[in-house]
Scaffold this motif. Structure first.
Motif, PDB file in Angstrom:
ATOM      1  N   TYR A  27     -16.594 -69.549  -6.790  1.00  0.00           N
ATOM      2  CA  TYR A  27     -17.185 -68.401  -7.544  1.00  0.00           C
ATOM      3  C   TYR A  27     -16.049 -67.327  -7.702  1.00  0.00           C
ATOM      4  O   TYR A  27     -16.118 -66.736  -8.726  1.00  0.00           O
ATOM      5  N   ARG A  28     -14.953 -67.290  -7.082  1.00  0.00           N
ATOM      6  CA  ARG A  28     -13.928 -66.299  -7.273  1.00  0.00           C
ATOM      7  C   ARG A  28     -13.298 -66.598  -8.648  1.00  0.00           C
ATOM      8  O   ARG A  28     -12.809 -65.756  -9.296  1.00  0.00           O
ATOM      9  N   LEU A  29     -13.049 -67.842  -9.038  1.00  0.00           N
ATOM     10  CA  LEU A  29     -12.551 -68.277 -10.067  1.00  0.00           C
ATOM     11  C   LEU A  29     -13.501 -68.017 -11.352  1.00  0.00           C
ATOM     12  O   LEU A  29     -12.999 -67.647 -12.239  1.00  0.00           O
ATOM     13  N   ALA A  30     -14.675 -68.369 -11.235  1.00  0.00           N
ATOM     14  CA  ALA A  30     -15.629 -68.002 -12.177  1.00  0.00           C
ATOM     15  C   ALA A  30     -15.662 -66.525 -12.533  1.00  0.00           C
ATOM     16  O   ALA A  30     -15.669 -65.968 -13.724  1.00  0.00           O
ATOM     17  N   ALA A  31     -15.744 -65.657 -11.309  1.00  0.00           N
ATOM     18  CA  ALA A  31     -15.843 -64.224 -11.477  1.00  0.00           C
ATOM     19  C   ALA A  31     -14.356 -63.728 -12.294  1.00  0.00           C
ATOM     20  O   ALA A  31     -14.598 -63.027 -13.108  1.00  0.00           O
ATOM     21  N   ALA A  32     -13.262 -64.204 -11.771  1.00  0.00           N
ATOM     22  CA  ALA A  32     -12.098 -63.712 -12.415  1.00  0.00           C
ATOM     23  C   ALA A  32     -12.170 -64.346 -13.760  1.00  0.00           C
ATOM     24  O   ALA A  32     -11.512 -63.476 -14.807  1.00  0.00           O
ATOM     25  N   ALA A  33     -12.441 -65.401 -14.218  1.00  0.00           N
ATOM     26  CA  ALA A  33     -12.618 -65.679 -15.693  1.00  0.00           C
ATOM     27  C   ALA A  33     -13.311 -64.955 -16.738  1.00  0.00           C
ATOM     28  O   ALA A  33     -12.938 -64.497 -17.676  1.00  0.00           O
ATOM     29  N   LEU A  34     -14.486 -64.582 -15.820  1.00  0.00           N
ATOM     30  CA  LEU A  34     -15.414 -63.565 -16.943  1.00  0.00           C
ATOM     31  C   LEU A  34     -14.737 -62.246 -17.064  1.00  0.00           C
ATOM     32  O   LEU A  34     -14.624 -61.601 -18.111  1.00  0.00           O
ATOM     33  N   LEU A  35     -14.037 -61.771 -16.084  1.00  0.00           N
ATOM     34  CA  LEU A  35     -13.180 -60.704 -15.991  1.00  0.00           C
ATOM     35  C   LEU A  35     -12.026 -60.694 -17.120  1.00  0.00           C
ATOM     36  O   LEU A  35     -11.736 -59.521 -17.808  1.00  0.00           O
ATOM     37  N   VAL A  36     -11.450 -61.788 -16.980  1.00  0.00           N
ATOM     38  CA  VAL A  36     -10.400 -61.886 -18.419  1.00  0.00           C
ATOM     39  C   VAL A  36     -11.109 -61.884 -19.321  1.00  0.00           C
ATOM     40  O   VAL A  36     -10.265 -61.428 -20.371  1.00  0.00           O
ATOM     41  N   HIS A  37     -12.146 -62.405 -19.689  1.00  0.00           N
ATOM     42  CA  HIS A  37     -12.746 -62.538 -20.776  1.00  0.00           C
ATOM     43  C   HIS A  37     -13.169 -60.905 -21.410  1.00  0.00           C
ATOM     44  O   HIS A  37     -12.910 -60.989 -22.435  1.00  0.00           O
ATOM     45  N   VAL A  38     -13.569 -60.103 -20.517  1.00  0.00           N
ATOM     46  CA  VAL A  38     -13.858 -58.880 -20.969  1.00  0.00           C
ATOM     47  C   VAL A  38     -12.515 -58.299 -21.145  1.00  0.00           C
ATOM     48  O   VAL A  38     -12.354 -57.494 -22.097  1.00  0.00           O
ATOM     49  N   MET A  39     -11.631 -58.413 -20.355  1.00  0.00           N
ATOM     50  CA  MET A  39     -10.335 -57.701 -20.793  1.00  0.00           C
ATOM     51  C   MET A  39      -9.701 -57.932 -21.999  1.00  0.00           C
ATOM     52  O   MET A  39      -9.113 -57.171 -22.810  1.00  0.00           O
ATOM     53  N   SER A  40      -9.908 -59.320 -22.502  1.00  0.00           N
ATOM     54  CA  SER A  40      -9.265 -59.783 -23.677  1.00  0.00           C
ATOM     55  C   SER A  40      -9.980 -59.634 -25.172  1.00  0.00           C
ATOM     56  O   SER A  40      -9.722 -59.707 -26.207  1.00  0.00           O
ATOM     57  N   ILE A  41     -11.269 -59.598 -24.844  1.00  0.00           N
ATOM     58  CA  ILE A  41     -12.287 -59.522 -26.110  1.00  0.00           C
ATOM     59  C   ILE A  41     -12.063 -58.607 -27.325  1.00  0.00           C
ATOM     60  O   ILE A  41     -12.350 -58.810 -28.193  1.00  0.00           O
ATOM     61  N   ASP A  42     -11.642 -57.607 -26.646  1.00  0.00           N
ATOM     62  CA  ASP A  42     -11.293 -56.440 -27.863  1.00  0.00           C
ATOM     63  C   ASP A  42     -10.104 -56.710 -28.577  1.00  0.00           C
ATOM     64  O   ASP A  42      -9.725 -55.966 -29.488  1.00  0.00           O
ATOM     65  N   GLY A  43      -9.474 -57.926 -28.171  1.00  0.00           N
ATOM     66  CA  GLY A  43      -8.142 -58.105 -28.813  1.00  0.00           C
ATOM     67  C   GLY A  43      -6.784 -57.538 -28.192  1.00  0.00           C
ATOM     68  O   GLY A  43      -5.784 -57.938 -28.709  1.00  0.00           O
ATOM     69  N   ALA A  44      -6.924 -56.406 -27.442  1.00  0.00           N
ATOM     70  CA  ALA A  44      -5.746 -56.027 -27.017  1.00  0.00           C
ATOM     71  C   ALA A  44      -5.788 -55.959 -25.369  1.00  0.00           C
ATOM     72  O   ALA A  44      -7.019 -55.092 -24.724  1.00  0.00           O
ATOM     73  N   VAL A  45      -4.988 -56.569 -24.675  1.00  0.00           N
ATOM     74  CA  VAL A  45      -4.970 -56.348 -23.267  1.00  0.00           C
ATOM     75  C   VAL A  45      -3.822 -55.303 -22.923  1.00  0.00           C
ATOM     76  O   VAL A  45      -2.653 -55.294 -23.062  1.00  0.00           O
ATOM     77  N   THR A  46      -4.302 -54.265 -22.261  1.00  0.00           N
ATOM     78  CA  THR A  46      -3.343 -53.318 -21.829  1.00  0.00           C
ATOM     79  C   THR A  46      -2.926 -53.353 -20.332  1.00  0.00           C
ATOM     80  O   THR A  46      -3.414 -53.955 -19.743  1.00  0.00           O
ATOM     81  N   PRO A  47      -1.816 -52.658 -20.137  1.00  0.00           N
ATOM     82  CA  PRO A  47      -1.513 -53.002 -18.550  1.00  0.00           C
ATOM     83  C   PRO A  47      -2.312 -52.422 -17.853  1.00  0.00           C
ATOM     84  O   PRO A  47      -2.437 -52.635 -16.524  1.00  0.00           O
ATOM     85  N   GLU A  48      -3.217 -51.232 -18.281  1.00  0.00           N
ATOM     86  CA  GLU A  48      -4.243 -50.573 -17.357  1.00  0.00           C
ATOM     87  C   GLU A  48      -5.288 -51.565 -17.019  1.00  0.00           C
ATOM     88  O   GLU A  48      -5.568 -51.727 -15.961  1.00  0.00           O
ATOM     89  N   GLU A  49      -5.708 -52.226 -18.049  1.00  0.00           N
ATOM     90  CA  GLU A  49      -6.904 -53.175 -17.826  1.00  0.00           C
ATOM     91  C   GLU A  49      -6.177 -54.223 -16.912  1.00  0.00           C
ATOM     92  O   GLU A  49      -6.891 -54.784 -15.869  1.00  0.00           O
ATOM     93  N   ARG A  50      -5.027 -55.028 -16.900  1.00  0.00           N
ATOM     94  CA  ARG A  50      -4.596 -55.908 -16.052  1.00  0.00           C
ATOM     95  C   ARG A  50      -4.265 -55.441 -14.777  1.00  0.00           C
ATOM     96  O   ARG A  50      -4.549 -56.224 -13.739  1.00  0.00           O
ATOM     97  N   ALA A  51      -3.806 -54.322 -14.432  1.00  0.00           N
ATOM     98  CA  ALA A  51      -3.753 -53.674 -13.209  1.00  0.00           C
ATOM     99  C   ALA A  51      -5.199 -53.415 -12.555  1.00  0.00           C
ATOM    100  O   ALA A  51      -5.289 -53.723 -11.390  1.00  0.00           O
ATOM    101  N   VAL A  52      -6.001 -53.071 -13.557  1.00  0.00           N
ATOM    102  CA  VAL A  52      -7.563 -52.876 -12.937  1.00  0.00           C
ATOM    103  C   VAL A  52      -8.079 -54.452 -12.372  1.00  0.00           C
ATOM    104  O   VAL A  52      -8.555 -54.380 -11.319  1.00  0.00           O
ATOM    105  N   LEU A  53      -7.729 -55.387 -13.197  1.00  0.00           N
ATOM    106  CA  LEU A  53      -8.113 -56.744 -12.992  1.00  0.00           C
ATOM    107  C   LEU A  53      -7.710 -57.048 -11.486  1.00  0.00           C
ATOM    108  O   LEU A  53      -8.191 -57.332 -10.661  1.00  0.00           O
ATOM    109  N   LYS A  54      -6.357 -57.007 -11.148  1.00  0.00           N
ATOM    110  CA  LYS A  54      -5.631 -57.352 -10.330  1.00  0.00           C
ATOM    111  C   LYS A  54      -6.397 -56.629  -9.065  1.00  0.00           C
ATOM    112  O   LYS A  54      -6.516 -57.226  -8.014  1.00  0.00           O
ATOM    113  N   THR A  55      -6.376 -55.257  -9.174  1.00  0.00           N
ATOM    114  CA  THR A  55      -6.935 -54.445  -7.969  1.00  0.00           C
ATOM    115  C   THR A  55      -8.407 -54.831  -7.613  1.00  0.00           C
ATOM    116  O   THR A  55      -8.563 -55.126  -6.526  1.00  0.00           O
ATOM    117  N   ILE A  56      -9.304 -55.058  -8.675  1.00  0.00           N
ATOM    118  CA  ILE A  56     -10.478 -55.408  -8.321  1.00  0.00           C
ATOM    119  C   ILE A  56     -10.535 -56.889  -7.552  1.00  0.00           C
ATOM    120  O   ILE A  56     -11.191 -57.019  -6.667  1.00  0.00           O
TER     121      ILE A  56
END
Length: 158
Positions: A27-56
């Protein structure tokens, strides 16, 4: 203790225990994949988003830096090959209770707001995922408001 023994055996045999740590049904991989999808759906992955993703991911799943990085890389690959959200939400529905599914929606909003705002694409994605996770509109809207207020410092009226 078991993990230490497992690491030791893995080191001796030259295997990589971590490679099997996040399998298809984790389930951790499934959750992480959803979060990655959220992070990238607007077409721009910012360093802030990637840092928040890793922190979460590190905080919610008690992962160290190496495990977190590995999970993110696997999640990026899973997201790239996914055709829909069901592959991820079905794993989460089987593994999590209602509170766990609410936390997934919260995590999705946290990633979405990491770049300072919520795009319509991000909001729509979280809405669709929440529906598949059996999280009702009332709960989703409440969580969105709480995350927005926390992100903006609590100055925003509900």
């Amino acid at each position: 203790m078991f993990r230490t023994l497992s690491d030791f055996i893995s080191d001796i045999t030259g295997g990589h225990r971590e490679a099997a740590a996040f399998d298809e049904t984790d389930y951790r991989l499934a959750a992480a994949a959803l979060l990655v999808h959220v992070m990238s759906i607007d077409g721009a992955v910012t360093p802030e988003e990637r840092a928040v993703l890793k922190t979460i991911l590190a905080g919610r799943f008690a992962l160290d830096e190496v495990e977190t990085e590995q999970l993110v890389e696997l999640a990026i690959a899973k997201d790239a090959e996914a055709v829909d959200l069901y592959a991820f939400t079905s794993v989460l529905n089987r593994a999590l209770d209602e509170e766990g599914r609410l936390r997934i929606v919260e995590m999705m909003f946290e990633v979405a707001y990491a770049d300072g705002g919520l795009s319509e694409f991000e909001d729509n994605l979280v809405w669709r995922a929440a529906e598949l996770l059996n999280v009702g509109s009332r709960d989703r809207i409440r969580i969105r408001r709480e995350v927005r207020e926390e992100t903006e410092g609590g100055d925003t009226p509900a």
